[in-house]
Motif scaffolding. Structure first.
Motif, PDB file in Angstrom:
ATOM      1  N   ASN A   1       4.052  80.382  14.721  1.00 21.31           N
ATOM      2  CA  ASN A   1       5.159  80.806  13.866  1.00 21.31           C
ATOM      3  C   ASN A   1       4.957  80.518  12.394  1.00 21.31           C
ATOM      4  N   ASN A   2       4.004  79.635  12.071  1.00 26.90           N
ATOM      5  CA  ASN A   2       3.851  79.248  10.674  1.00 26.90           C
ATOM      6  C   ASN A   2       2.511  78.542  10.475  1.00 26.90           C
TER       7      ASN A   2
ATOM      8  N   CYS B   1       3.289  79.933   2.387  1.00 22.99           N
ATOM      9  CA  CYS B   1       4.566  79.580   3.036  1.00 22.99           C
ATOM     10  C   CYS B   1       5.752  80.226   2.321  1.00 22.99           C
TER      11      CYS B   1
ATOM     12  N   THR C   1      -0.346  83.074  10.538  1.00 23.39           N
ATOM     13  CA  THR C   1       0.498  81.986  10.039  1.00 23.39           C
ATOM     14  C   THR C   1       1.876  82.490   9.616  1.00 23.39           C
ATOM     15  N   LYS C   2       2.050  83.797   9.654  1.00 22.23           N
ATOM     16  CA  LYS C   2       3.282  84.458   9.203  1.00 22.23           C
ATOM     17  C   LYS C   2       3.486  84.298   7.699  1.00 22.23           C
TER      18      LYS C   2
ATOM     19  N   ARG D   1       4.671  88.402   7.369  1.00 24.37           N
ATOM     20  CA  ARG D   1       5.284  88.544   8.698  1.00 24.37           C
ATOM     21  C   ARG D   1       4.853  89.818   9.404  1.00 24.37           C
TER      22      ARG D   1
END
Length: 340
Positions: free
Chosen positions: A56-57, A203, A253-254, A257
């Motif tokens: 998700n990250n 991020c 890693t989104k 997205r």
């Protein structure tokens, strides 16, 4: 164009992590050396060292490295690993690669920072004797680690610049350790005299890129958060910075997205200096040939585009001007065959 032709294009890679790019063959050798049991099946082993689809990250992505860390705690292991990454790169016609790693992750037992870096340089230099690749080293500090530890490591290893260490980097947990909190250690690192690249924008945090530009950093890994930031894109270009793009890992890693959020088209139209990289060949299950094919598939990137991106990579690399001239010549000779 077939993948085979993407394969034959000469390539330059600036953003490749040592511990995230080991072949399964090398992992098996390293596990045997460390007396660590691993699955006998390649499929099972690959699942342990490749990011899962439900990542998700960035933090989820980084967990994949935990399996490799115990395998890289001796000089012999680090040398073997470095050799392996260059060997892989040579097989897909990479003519120059900057491999990066964080010494502190290999200091769990008895090795000093100097010993870890010296061992990796040994592997790179052995590989250069066997393969037609120029390989150089970047040493990473981790954003989440003690600034004192990072400063001590950088000061200890900078003396190895005569053996192939060409620059420094900051990687790791960007979300909780923004660029603004690293100002002092960044300036201290810049004062050591080697160039600096910097992870930023993985991020959804454009401020980390903006702050890095203000600190005079000229190369950035990822910068995906420039998506829908037209003024910051202009500032990035005005600073004469270069982006180390990592398509597959950014989707995993989104950081982007979906493919629509990956800022390639925005960068391309704005004239931003881009380079194409794997980030982590094994963790992301990719290589540069695959990345080129994806850029062509998603964005209709042409051979002429790839030529310009590789020129950007050579000019932004941390090697000598003499080697840059040599690499530009090799690149021109190769691409002229396909562009004529």
């Amino acid at each position: 164009m077939t993948n085979n032709k993407w394969h034959h294009l000469k390539k330059v890679e600036l953003h490749c992590h040592l511990d995230g790019s080991l072949s399964l063959e090398a992992i098996r050798q390293l596990a045997a050396m460390a007396s660590i049991a691993i699955p006998s099946s390649d499929d099972a082993l690959r699942r342990l060292v490749t990011v899962t689809k439900d990542s998700n990250n960035l933090i989820d992505y980084l967990k994949t490295f935990d399996f490799i860390r115990p395998l890289l705690q001796t000089k012999e292991a680090l040398s073997l690993a470095a050799y392996d990454v260059v060997k892989q790169a040579a097989k897909e016609n990479v003519i120059y690669i900057e491999v990066r790693f964080a010494p502190e992750l290999s200091m769990d037992q008895t090795l000093s920072a100097l010993e870890t870096v010296d061992a990796v340089l040994d592997g790179l230099n052995r590989a250069m004797k066997d393969y037609d690749v120029i390989a150089r080293l970047l040493v990473c500090g981790l954003k989440q680690s003690s600034k004192t530890l990072t400063e001590d490591i950088f000061k200890e290893v900078v003396r190895l610049s005569t053996k192939g260490l060409v620059g420094f980097d900051f990687a790791g947990n960007e979300a909780d350790f923004p660029t603004s909190e690293l100002k002092d250690i960044i300036k201290t690192t810049q004062d050591l005299g080697l160039p600096l690249t910097f992870h930023a924008g993985e991020c959804h945090c454009p401020n980390n890129i903006s702050y890095g530009i203000d600190l005079g950093i000229k190369r950035f890994g990822h910068v995906t958060a420039l998506y829908q930031q037209p003024e910051l894109i202009k500032a990035f270009i005005a600073s004469d910075a270069t982006a180390e793009m990592c398509l597959t890992s950014n989707l995993q890693t989104k950081a982007a997205r979906n493919i629509a959020e990956f800022p390639y088209q925005l960068f391309y139209e704005a004239g931003l200096k881009m380079t194409i990289n794997t980030d982590n060949r094994t963790v992301s299950n990719t290589n540069l040939t695959k990345e080129y094919a994806l850029y062509h598939q998603y964005f209709n990137t042409t051979i002429s585009d790839f030529y310009h991106f590789n020129q950007h990579a050579i000019l932004a690399s941390f090697t000598t001007n003499k080697e840059k001239a040599h690499l530009l010549k090799l690149l021109k000779e190769n691409y002229e065959v396909y562009l004529s």
